[in-house]
Scaffold this active site. Structure first.
Site: not given
Length: 166
Positions: A83, A86, A132, A135, A155
């Protein structure tokens, strides 16, 4: 799969440049982000400082990058996708495939706790939004037209991820 790839690319080409405006427009803050407390949390000002403008639009405002605009779509090296917000490990290159849609696609997350899901009605019908788990950043959507063994296509916006080679 090849026929599906051609159909998807043809549909994207048919939509043309005019489709990019709604695609990259923000949909507002995520219901999932507003409902949950995530282990990683910053003020809006801090998110804006930490992220590029496009990363902020995608991760925090649920925008979508243009198809075929991310170099991660063509990334083929072994490694992990994290991510951008984070650093959470999200996907493995071992689970990546070319969906022909113009976005990096995976048939499963790196582990069951890496991403979270919510229902997105922004286009007038339900879609499975992915965010995510650490976060709450918007990643993309999960569809049920992927390869075996899961049948899922995660996707994901490339701008929402960082690739780290093995």
């Amino acid at each position: 799969m090849a026929d599906t790839k051609i159909i998807r690319r043809s549909a994207l080409a048919w939509l043309g440049a005019g489709a990019s405006l709604p695609v990259i427009s923000a949909c507002g803050g995520s219901e999932a982000q507003a409902r949950q407390n995530f282990p990683v949390s910053y003020s809006e000002a801090e998110w804006r400082r930490r992220l590029t403008p496009m990363q902020f639009r995608v991760l925090r405002e649920e925008a979508t990058e243009r198809p075929y605009s991310s170099p991660l779509n063509d990334e083929t090296r072994r490694g992990t996708y994290h991510c951008q917000g984070c650093g959470n490990r999200l996907f493995s290159s071992a689970h990546k495939f070319d969906s022909g849609t113009g976005w990096p696609s995976f048939w499963q997350p790196i582990d069951s706790g890496a991403v979270g899901y919510s229902t997105d009605y922004n286009l007038g019908y339900p879609r499975t939004e992915e965010h995510c788990a650490d976060c709450g950043g918007h990643l993309g959507h999960r569809f049920n037209d992927g390869p075996r063994p899961t049948g899922h296509r995660h996707c994901i916006n490339g701008v929402a991820m960082e690739f780290r080679p093995a």
